[in-house]
Design a protein around this motif. Structure first.
Motif, mmCIF file in Angstrom:
data_model
loop_
_atom_site.group_PDB
_atom_site.id
_atom_site.type_symbol
_atom_site.label_atom_id
_atom_site.label_comp_id
_atom_site.label_asym_id
_atom_site.label_seq_id
_atom_site.Cartn_x
_atom_site.Cartn_y
_atom_site.Cartn_z
ATOM 1 N N GLU A 66 -2.051 2.398 7.895
ATOM 2 C CA GLU A 66 -2.793 1.850 7.033
ATOM 3 C C GLU A 66 -4.199 1.530 6.896
ATOM 4 O O GLU A 66 -4.937 1.460 5.966
ATOM 5 C CB GLU A 66 -1.992 0.782 6.296
ATOM 6 N N THR A 73 -0.364 7.954 5.036
ATOM 7 C CA THR A 73 -0.874 6.781 4.407
ATOM 8 C C THR A 73 -2.295 6.737 4.518
ATOM 9 O O THR A 73 -2.961 6.919 5.536
ATOM 10 C CB THR A 73 -0.390 5.661 5.145
ATOM 11 N N ASN A 74 -3.032 6.388 3.395
ATOM 12 C CA ASN A 74 -4.533 6.136 3.298
ATOM 13 C C ASN A 74 -5.271 7.363 3.646
ATOM 14 O O ASN A 74 -5.803 7.427 4.624
ATOM 15 C CB ASN A 74 -4.965 5.072 4.103
ATOM 16 N N GLN A 88 -12.124 2.128 2.696
ATOM 17 C CA GLN A 88 -10.728 2.323 2.126
ATOM 18 C C GLN A 88 -10.897 2.454 0.380
ATOM 19 O O GLN A 88 -10.039 1.413 -0.346
ATOM 20 C CB GLN A 88 -9.815 1.258 2.317
ATOM 21 N N ARG A 123 -0.910 7.505 -0.559
ATOM 22 C CA ARG A 123 -0.035 7.594 0.214
ATOM 23 C C ARG A 123 0.620 9.077 -0.156
ATOM 24 O O ARG A 123 0.853 9.246 -1.401
ATOM 25 C CB ARG A 123 1.182 6.762 0.058
ATOM 26 N N CYS A 181 -2.101 3.422 -2.887
ATOM 27 C CA CYS A 181 -2.168 2.481 -2.189
ATOM 28 C C CYS A 181 -2.716 1.024 -2.936
ATOM 29 O O CYS A 181 -3.366 0.269 -2.281
ATOM 30 C CB CYS A 181 -3.106 2.649 -0.982
#
Length: 269
Positions: A94, A125-126, A240, A245, A259
Motif C-alpha cells: 500500500e 494495491t496502489n 499517492q 486496487r 483506495c
C-alpha cells in the motif's frame, strides 16, 4: 534517452539489493518483455524492468532514480521463492505507488512467470495505468489509445525507439542493446509520472505547454551529484494521488476501488 545507467539483476545477491531499494522506494514503474512466439495460457514474462524513485541519503527532498532490469528466467532457476516474495510484496504494498503502461497485461505476464495462478494470487494495491491517467488529464491530445513512445514524445519531447520490441526475449545472453532498450521502457515512465503529477499540482491541461523535457523548475528539478546519480526534487509532490486496487476475477483484471481518495472522482471520464 537514458544516460544515467541501469543495473542488471540476475543473481541472488542482486535480488537482495533490489529488495533494499524497493523497501526505500515511493514509486515503482514497471514494464515486462516476453517472446512473441509464446503460445498457450497467455504470455509469460522473461524480463522485468523497473524504474524506482528511492530516498536519497543526502536530502529528504530528493530521490534517486534507480533503473533495474530483472532477469526472470535466470532468477526463476536460482532463487524462485525469494523472487516471488520480493516482487509480489511490492505489487501488493500500500505504501509503494506502481505505474505502468498497459499495466494489467504486464502484471498478468509477471504472475505467470512467477508460477502464481492469477485467479488465486492476482492482485495489486496502489497501482495505476498511465494510459487512463494521461487520457483523463490531457483529453485534448488524443492519447487514450496511444503507445508508450507516442505518449512520451507528445508529453515530454523525448523520443523512444521501439526497434527491438519484437526481438528474442527468451535468448540468453541478452545483448547490450536489448538491455538498454528494456531499461528505457521503464525509465521513461518516471518522466510521464512527473508530467501527470505536475499537471495535478498546477492546474490542468492548459498549463502543460511549458513542461517540455522536464526543464520547468516549478515542475521538478533534475540534478546529477558527483557520483553521477540522477536526483529528483520532490518537494510538494504527492506519490499517492492515483493509487487504485486491482484484482483478477472472472478471467480479467477489475479495478476494485480507488483506495479511498478523491482524485479520480474529480477527473473527466
Amino acid at each position: 534517452y537514458m544516460n544515467d545507467g541501469f543495473k542488471y539483476v540476475n543473481t541472488a545477491e542482486g535480488l537482495e539489493e533490489l529488495a533494499v531499494w524497493l523497501d526505500g522506494s515511493r514509486l515503482m514503474c514497471l514494464d515486462c518483455e516476453w517472446p512473441s512466439c509464446q503460445t498457450g495460457g497467455g504470455p509469460r514474462a522473461t524480463l522485468l524492468q523497473l524504474a524506482l524513485l528511492t530516498n536519497s541519503a543526502d536530502s529528504h527532498d530528493q530521490y534517486e532514480r534507480h533503473v533495474v532490469v530483472v532477469d526472470l528466467l535466470e532468477l526463476g532457476h536460482r532463487a524462485p521463492s525469494r523472487l516471488r516474495e520480493v516482487l509480489v510484496g511490492a505489487l501488493q504494498s500500500e505504501e509503494l505507488l506502481k505505474l505502468g503502461h498497459s499495466l494489467t497485461n504486464d502484471a498478468s505476464a509477471l504472475f505467470r512467470a512467477l508460477n502464481l495462478p492469477l485467479e488465486h494470487h492476482g492482485s495489486m494495491t496502489n497501482a495505476v495505468d498511465i494510459r487512463s491517467l494521461v487520457a483523463r488529464l490531457f483529453p485534448g491530445k488524443g492519447l487514450k489509445h496511444a503507445g508508450l513512445s507516442t505518449m512520451l514524445s507528445t508529453l515530454t519531447g523525448y523520443r523512444l525507439s521501439k526497434d527491438l520490441q519484437c526481438s528474442d526475449w527468451a535468448a540468453r545472453p541478452l545483448t547490450p542493446d536489448q538491455l538498454y532498450y528494456a531499461a528505457c521502457d521503464a525509465a521513461c515512465l518516471v518522466d510521464l509520472f512527473l508530467v501527470a503529477a505536475r499537471d495535478r499540482r498546477y492546474g490542468g491541461e492548459e498549463a502543460d505547454d511549458d513542461c517540455q523535457r522536464g526543464n520547468d523548475e516549478d515542475y521538478y528539478v533534475l540534478d546529477t551529484d558527483e557520483s553521477g546519480k540522477r536526483l529528483i526534487d520532490v518537494r510538494g509532490l504527492s506519490f499517492q494521488p492515483f493509487g487504485q486496487r486491482w484484482r483478477y476475477e472472472g478471467g480479467k483484471w477489475r479495478r476494485v476501488d480507488d483506495c479511498g481518495n478523491e482524485f479520480w472522482r474529480h477527473l473527466p471520464t
